[in-house]
Design a protein around this motif. Sequence first.
Motif, mmCIF file in Angstrom:
data_model
loop_
_atom_site.group_PDB
_atom_site.id
_atom_site.type_symbol
_atom_site.label_atom_id
_atom_site.label_comp_id
_atom_site.label_asym_id
_atom_site.label_seq_id
_atom_site.Cartn_x
_atom_site.Cartn_y
_atom_site.Cartn_z
ATOM 1 N N LYS A 16 1.433 -1.014 0.065
ATOM 2 C CA LYS A 16 -0.012 -0.308 -0.021
ATOM 3 C C LYS A 16 1.055 1.158 -0.521
ATOM 4 N N TYR A 56 -12.409 -2.508 -2.603
ATOM 5 C CA TYR A 56 -12.668 -2.348 -0.479
ATOM 6 C C TYR A 56 -14.189 -2.606 -0.777
ATOM 7 N N LEU A 59 -16.206 -3.121 2.499
ATOM 8 C CA LEU A 59 -16.574 -2.273 3.799
ATOM 9 C C LEU A 59 -16.819 -1.244 3.455
ATOM 10 N N PHE A 64 -14.727 3.983 7.919
ATOM 11 C CA PHE A 64 -13.492 4.330 7.430
ATOM 12 C C PHE A 64 -13.018 4.720 6.376
ATOM 13 N N LEU A 68 -9.580 5.633 3.766
ATOM 14 C CA LEU A 68 -9.434 4.484 2.893
ATOM 15 C C LEU A 68 -9.552 4.627 1.401
ATOM 16 N N ARG A 94 -1.102 -13.648 3.712
ATOM 17 C CA ARG A 94 -2.218 -13.447 5.394
ATOM 18 C C ARG A 94 -0.970 -13.788 6.525
ATOM 19 N N THR A 100 -4.738 -8.206 10.413
ATOM 20 C CA THR A 100 -4.567 -6.445 10.240
ATOM 21 C C THR A 100 -4.832 -5.296 10.935
ATOM 22 N N ARG A 111 4.113 -7.075 9.264
ATOM 23 C CA ARG A 111 2.909 -5.940 10.166
ATOM 24 C C ARG A 111 3.879 -5.577 11.259
ATOM 25 N N ILE A 118 -3.638 0.641 12.355
ATOM 26 C CA ILE A 118 -4.553 0.118 11.285
ATOM 27 C C ILE A 118 -5.053 0.441 10.445
ATOM 28 N N ASN A 121 -1.395 -0.122 7.856
ATOM 29 C CA ASN A 121 -0.447 -1.240 7.886
ATOM 30 C C ASN A 121 0.232 -2.138 6.867
ATOM 31 N N HIS A 124 -1.816 -5.235 2.123
ATOM 32 C CA HIS A 124 -3.073 -6.004 1.912
ATOM 33 C C HIS A 124 -2.146 -7.601 1.082
ATOM 34 N N GLY A 125 -3.338 -8.683 0.951
ATOM 35 C CA GLY A 125 -3.440 -9.711 1.102
ATOM 36 C C GLY A 125 -4.572 -10.647 0.944
HETATM 37 P P1 RTP Z 1 -6.499 -6.768 4.259
HETATM 38 O O1 RTP Z 1 -7.678 -7.095 2.651
HETATM 39 O O2 RTP Z 1 -6.292 -5.115 3.604
HETATM 40 O O3 RTP Z 1 -5.080 -7.626 4.701
HETATM 41 O O4 RTP Z 1 -6.520 -6.635 5.818
HETATM 42 P P2 RTP Z 1 -8.215 -7.313 7.090
HETATM 43 O O5 RTP Z 1 -9.211 -7.848 4.887
HETATM 44 O O6 RTP Z 1 -7.401 -8.123 7.783
HETATM 45 O O7 RTP Z 1 -8.987 -6.308 6.894
HETATM 46 P P3 RTP Z 1 -10.248 -5.372 6.267
HETATM 47 O O8 RTP Z 1 -11.310 -5.615 7.964
HETATM 48 O O9 RTP Z 1 -11.013 -5.606 5.009
HETATM 49 O O10 RTP Z 1 -9.608 -4.055 6.784
HETATM 50 C C1 RTP Z 1 -9.035 -4.178 5.134
HETATM 51 C C2 RTP Z 1 -8.021 -2.812 5.283
HETATM 52 O O11 RTP Z 1 -9.078 -1.792 5.789
HETATM 53 C C3 RTP Z 1 -7.823 -0.643 6.790
HETATM 54 N N1 RTP Z 1 -8.996 -0.278 7.642
HETATM 55 N N2 RTP Z 1 -8.794 0.609 8.642
HETATM 56 N N3 RTP Z 1 -9.494 2.745 10.710
HETATM 57 C C4 RTP Z 1 -9.650 1.295 10.680
HETATM 58 O O12 RTP Z 1 -10.567 1.257 11.967
HETATM 59 C C5 RTP Z 1 -9.812 0.253 9.664
HETATM 60 N N4 RTP Z 1 -9.989 -0.754 9.444
HETATM 61 C C6 RTP Z 1 -9.735 -1.130 8.569
HETATM 62 C C7 RTP Z 1 -6.612 -1.634 6.519
HETATM 63 O O13 RTP Z 1 -6.111 -1.486 5.575
HETATM 64 C C8 RTP Z 1 -7.378 -2.658 6.747
HETATM 65 O O14 RTP Z 1 -5.834 -3.508 5.445
#
Ligand code: RTP
Length: 157
Positions: A16, A56, A59, A64, A68, A94, A100, A111, A118, A121, A124-125
């Motif tokens: 990222k 994304y 989300l 956020f 993001l 992962r 995360t 990480r 967060i 971080n 991404h995977g």
């Molecule tokens: P990733 O795909 O990036 O590996 O992360 P993930 O699936 O484990 O987590 P996810 O909940 O899908 O979140 C994706 C990305 O959103 C950002 N994030 N920011 N500010 C916050 O509270 C927050 N929470 C999540 C992070 O960049 C996260 O990797």
Amino acid sequence: YGVPGTSKERTFIAVKPDGVQRGLISDIIARFERRGYKLVGMKLLVPSQALAREHYADLSSKPFFAGLVDYMTNGKAPVVGMVWEGPSVIKQGRIMLGATDPKAAGPGTIRGDYCLTIGRNICHGSDSAESAQKEISLWFGGKGEVVDWTSNNEEWI
Ligand code: RTP
């Protein structure tokens, strides 16, 4: 998109903008390469808003989400998108990234070794075979952007 569950499994890994800004591209590539995974796709780009929003999409209702998408697309630094191939690369990728939330990421993970928050971080995977397929086709839609090749290391790893 690879064949999940075989040595041809593929995942989408991204460095990222914060990881690019901090000079961590080579470290992240090196970890996957040394582990024995094979790089089959790679590009440097500032993603469009449409691409980031689709990536994304799960989300989109989160508070956020706008921040993001802006962080991924504002061009203060690009993203490195990659496709890596090998046995269990989705799950192991992962694990190599770490949790995360970096505060929960163990030492030895990307990480856990390099970040604290967060929202920054670094990487991404893909989290499943379904997301790997979706993300590879989203980021590498063009013909020939993912390359099939045989590594001469395969009999040693
Ligand atoms: P990733 O795909 O990036 O590996 O992360 P993930 O699936 O484990 O987590 P996810 O909940 O899908 O979140 C994706 C990305 O959103 C950002 N994030 N920011 N500010 C916050 O509270 C927050 N929470 C999540 C992070 O960049 C996260 O990797």
